[in-house]
Design a protein around this motif. Structure first.
Motif, short mmCIF file in Angstrom:
data_model
loop_
_atom_site.label_atom_id
_atom_site.label_comp_id
_atom_site.label_asym_id
_atom_site.label_seq_id
_atom_site.Cartn_x
_atom_site.Cartn_y
_atom_site.Cartn_z
N UNK A 1 0.86 -1.19 0.00
CA UNK A 1 0.00 0.00 0.00
C UNK A 1 0.89 1.23 0.00
N UNK A 2 0.59 2.17 -0.90
CA UNK A 2 1.36 3.41 -1.00
C UNK A 2 2.85 3.13 -1.19
N UNK A 3 3.16 2.28 -2.16
CA UNK A 3 4.54 1.91 -2.44
C UNK A 3 4.89 2.20 -3.89
N UNK A 4 6.19 2.40 -4.15
CA UNK A 4 6.71 2.42 -5.51
C UNK A 4 7.72 1.29 -5.61
N UNK A 5 7.47 0.36 -6.53
CA UNK A 5 8.28 -0.84 -6.63
C UNK A 5 8.88 -0.93 -8.03
N UNK A 6 10.17 -1.21 -8.11
CA UNK A 6 10.82 -1.54 -9.37
C UNK A 6 11.33 -2.97 -9.29
N UNK A 7 11.02 -3.76 -10.31
CA UNK A 7 11.45 -5.16 -10.36
C UNK A 7 12.48 -5.31 -11.48
N UNK A 8 13.71 -5.66 -11.11
CA UNK A 8 14.77 -5.94 -12.07
C UNK A 8 15.07 -7.44 -12.06
N UNK A 9 15.58 -7.95 -13.16
CA UNK A 9 15.89 -9.37 -13.25
C UNK A 9 14.96 -10.07 -14.21
N UNK A 10 15.31 -11.29 -14.58
CA UNK A 10 14.54 -12.06 -15.56
C UNK A 10 13.70 -13.10 -14.84
N UNK A 11 12.39 -13.13 -15.15
CA UNK A 11 11.47 -14.05 -14.50
C UNK A 11 10.54 -14.68 -15.53
N UNK A 12 10.16 -15.93 -15.26
CA UNK A 12 9.20 -16.61 -16.13
C UNK A 12 7.80 -16.02 -15.98
N UNK A 13 7.49 -15.54 -14.78
CA UNK A 13 6.16 -14.93 -14.54
C UNK A 13 6.27 -13.99 -13.36
N UNK A 14 5.29 -13.08 -13.29
CA UNK A 14 5.19 -12.15 -12.16
C UNK A 14 3.76 -12.20 -11.65
N UNK A 15 3.60 -12.23 -10.32
CA UNK A 15 2.29 -12.29 -9.68
C UNK A 15 2.16 -11.10 -8.74
N UNK A 16 1.10 -10.33 -8.89
CA UNK A 16 0.87 -9.16 -8.06
C UNK A 16 -0.49 -9.33 -7.38
N UNK A 17 -0.49 -9.36 -6.05
CA UNK A 17 -1.70 -9.65 -5.28
C UNK A 17 -1.87 -8.60 -4.19
N UNK A 18 -3.06 -8.02 -4.10
CA UNK A 18 -3.39 -7.08 -3.03
C UNK A 18 -2.47 -5.86 -3.03
N UNK A 19 -2.53 -5.11 -4.10
CA UNK A 19 -1.81 -3.84 -4.17
C UNK A 19 -2.82 -2.70 -4.17
N UNK A 20 -2.48 -1.61 -3.46
CA UNK A 20 -3.35 -0.44 -3.47
C UNK A 20 -2.49 0.83 -3.42
#
Length: 208
Positions: free
Chosen positions: A13-32
């Motif tokens: 909640x009330x976050x800024x996220x950067x994701x670096x790196x190689x992934x087969x999939x990304x899952x995002x749950x319960x973000x506001x």
């Protein structure tokens, strides 16, 4: 570069996220009330569940699946039409990531498969709403915008400029090292929170 199985972002909640790196999939749950920037192409799907008032930027993914979300904005390059279910207030903005410089890299990362895969294709506009079954009538739960419309939005354009800098850094790091770099400070903080909850960020798609 090799890719990890999956990356999970959960309960922010009330976050800024950067994701670096190689992934087969990304899952995002319960973000506001958050902004999430994925800085590298994703080999397979991105799953977004139970999020609200969130901005999500994806340079490339093969699939985008969205469930039970409200007021989420996507700035994306996706190889197949996004699918939404139980959602309202979805916005999809075109942002073509796969330039001539990055197309070969993206094809290598995402895998060609046997489906005439073209990383230059962006089907951000081909959204399928599983809760809206009227043929030839636009779903009221979503809107799509071209890249030209995105550029007219000053706030969105500033956000995209920041995002493209992150993507550029991610690509440069991978070129220099031959492998994916770790996440940003925000990314690491989220990973620690996941670990404290006893959730494995390398969970397979089936487990989520």
């Amino acid at each position: 570069a090799t890719s990890s199985q999956a990356f999970l972002i959960r309960n922010i909640d009330c976050c800024k996220v950067q994701v670096h790196g190689l992934y087969n999939s990304v899952h995002i749950i319960n973000s506001s009330n958050s902004t999430i920037q994925i800085a590298s192409p994703i080999h397979g799907p991105v799953h977004v569940t139970n999020c609200k008032d969130t901005i999500l930027q994806i340079p490339f993914s093969r699939q985008l699946r969205i469930h039970d979300c409200t007021n989420v904005t996507f700035i994306i390059h996706v190889a197949s039409g996004p699918i939404i279910e139980g959602c309202k207030g979805m916005k999809f903005y075109q942002k073509d990531f796969c330039s001539t410089r990055t197309r070969t890299r993206t094809r290598t990362i995402a895998g060609e498969g046997g489906d005439n895969f073209d990383p230059g294709t962006n089907l951000y506009w081909d959204v399928k709403d599983f809760h809206w079954l009227k043929n030839n009538v636009k779903s009221p739960n979503l809107d799509v915008y071209s890249e030209a419309e995105l550029e007219k939005d000053a706030d969105a354009s500033a956000l995209v400029a920041s995002f493209l800098r992150a993507v550029s850094v991610s690509v440069q790091d991978q070129d220099e090292s031959g492998k994916a770099e770790g996440g940003s400070i925000e990314n690491e903080a989220i990973t620690e929170r996941i670990d404290e909850d006893g959730i494995d960020e390398d969970s397979s798609d089936d487990e989520l």
